[in-house]
Design an enzyme around this catalytic site. Structure first.
Site: not given
Ligand code: ADP
Length: 197
Positions: A19, A93, A132, A144, A155
């Site tokens: 994404k 989310r 990654r 990360r 996740r």
């Molecule tokens: P990925 O899609 O690879 O899991 P992201 O960078 O989108 O990675 O998100 C990393 C972390 O940030 C998530 O696992 C969560 O802990 C937090 N996070 C990101 N966006 C949200 C959201 N909209 N609501 C709750 N937690 C979030």
């Protein structure tokens, strides 16, 4: 459509679907602002802000940060935008986040334009995430902290329970655009552009 017309694209898809990369390119080519909540939260963590200290253990565990924090963050981001031309990556989310976003967008007069859904089989996802992490290490960058196999699986589980229901949410509103996320970056990008019409 003029450059100043509102446009709201929401990228849906499991962790590791690509994404972020695709959203970044679409933002660049379409003149949109990419809002990645993961990047915003990681930035707070690396700067050691109060919010960063609060959310760090949550990110490291692969769990979701509370809805209220994310909703406030997005409200602040959108406030004061003259035209709302954005791509959301990683938000909403949960159903609560999606409903809050709908209200915010209604206030701004900028309804959702489309929701591309990047579809990638489960078995490829963990592989991509672990790769990654490995590539970052090879470049001498810090991977990360949540790109380990164990946290990536967590996740994914969280995605299935909390985020997958949004597929129906946006499907019911006619916004969903499923896209095959397996292929080269260019192939997938081409499909996204085609799906957005
Ligand atoms: P990925 O899609 O690879 O899991 P992201 O960078 O989108 O990675 O998100 C990393 C972390 O940030 C998530 O696992 C969560 O802990 C937090 N996070 C990101 N966006 C949200 C959201 N909209 N609501 C709750 N937690 C979030």
């Amino acid at each position: 459509m003029t450059q100043s017309a509102n446009k709201v694209v929401i990228f849906l898809g499991p962790p590791g679907a690509g994404k972020g990369t695709q959203a970044e390119r679409l933002a660049r080519e379409e003149g949109l602002i990419k809002i990645s909540t993961g990047d915003i939260l990681r930035d707070h963590v690396s700067r050691g802000t109060e919010l960063g200290q609060q959310v760090r253990p949550i990110l490291d565990a692969g769990a979701l940060v509370p809805d209220a924090i994310l909703i406030a963050l997005i409200r602040d981001y959108l406030a004061g935008m003259e035209s709302v031309r954005v791509i959301f990556d990683g938000f909403p989310r949960t159903r609560a986040q999606a409903e809050a976003l709908d209200l915010l967008l209604e206030e701004l007069g900028a309804p959702v334009t489309a929701v591309p859904l990047l579809e990638v089989p489960d078995e490829l996802l963990i592989e991509r995430i672990v790769e990654r992490g490995r590539q970052a290490a090879l470049r001498g960058e810090a991977a990360r902290s949540d790109d380990t196999e164990e946290v990536a699986r967590r996740r994914q589980e969280v995605y299935r329970k909390q985020t997958q229901p949004l597929i129906d949410y946006y499907g019911a509103r006619g916004h969903l655009r499923p896209v095959d996320g397996v292929g080269t970056m260019d192939e997938v990008y081409g499909r996204i552009v085609a799906a957005l019409g």
